[in-house]
Scaffold this motif. Structure first.
Motif: not given
Ligand SMILES: O=C(O)[C@@H](O)C(=O)COP(=O)(O)O
Ligand SMILES: [Zn+2]
Length: 211
Positions: A28-29, A43-44, A71-73, A160
């Motif tokens: 999640g983010n 991220t992470n 975040s990568k998103e 997802h």
């Protein structure tokens, strides 16, 4: 709300989501719109153990300014916040039941969560688009997410998880919680004889009052 207060609220609501099982591990983010940029979970990072001082800060052009690597998103959150100027925050989770629906919904179509209760209609609305599968963090998802976010305040990423926007971070979190509960109810009652959903007139009435 000041940036310091927004950081503190992000930590508090992230922990609350994590403690109640809406997010596990580093899944999640969350993003929050500021007057001059955005806050984003690193991220992470674990939503249950965010550090206010290390939350990523991005400028108005979405470039990383300070804090840990975001975040990568970023593309996902940018797509939703650009499509919905009234939204102040976006929450992405892997909450179990909404993710199960994201594995059943037709890619590019709408997920079938019937309007069983008023609160689901009030918090999520009439439509729940399902964006076709993309690898997490794939920038190629941005146009499809943008199109879905123009049509609805919440959407599913196929196979997802859910993505929910809200006027404030608290609104987005509450709507994400409601979506998870509605998904659970929908799966629980799937195929049960006599199941009754709200009818079109009841849904219209709710959206007129609260939409
Ligand atoms: O599913 C994924 O990999 C991401 O969408 C996610 O939930 C966590 O990624 P980060 O925010 O980059 O940790
Ligand atoms: Zn994810």
């Amino acid at each position: 709300m000041s940036e310091a207060a927004a950081r503190a609220q992000l930590v508090e609501l992230g922990r609350s989501l994590f403690d109640r099982g809406y997010s596990v591990g580093t899944a999640g983010n969350i993003s929050v719109r500021l007057a001059d940029g955005y806050l984003m979970t690193p991220t992470n990072s674990c939503l249950g153990r965010l550090d206010a001082a290390r939350i990523s800060r991005l400028g108005p052009d979405w470039a990383h300014q300070s804090g840990d690597k975001p975040s990568k998103e970023v593309f996902l959150h940018r797509a939703v916040l650009q499509a919905r100027p009234e939204a102040g925050a976006v929450v992405h989770l892997h909450s179990t039941h909404a993710t199960a629906i994201a594995c059943l919904a037709p890619e590019g179509g709408d997920a079938e969560i019937p309007p069983l209760t008023p609160y689901f209609v009030m918090r999520i609305g009439r439509r729940l688009p399902c964006v076709p599968y993309y690898r997490p963090g794939d920038a190629a998802m941005e146009p499809a997410v943008h199109a879905a976010a123009l049509a609805a305040k919440a959407l599913l990423l196929a196979n997802h998880g859910p993505v929910v926007s809200g006027a404030t971070l608290a609104d987005a979190v509450h709507a994400a919680e409601e979506l998870e509960e509605a998904a659970r109810l929908a799966l629980l009652l799937r195929g049960v004889p006599g199941l009754r959903a709200l009818n079109a007139a009841q849904v219209d009435d709710l959206l007129r009052q609260f939409g």
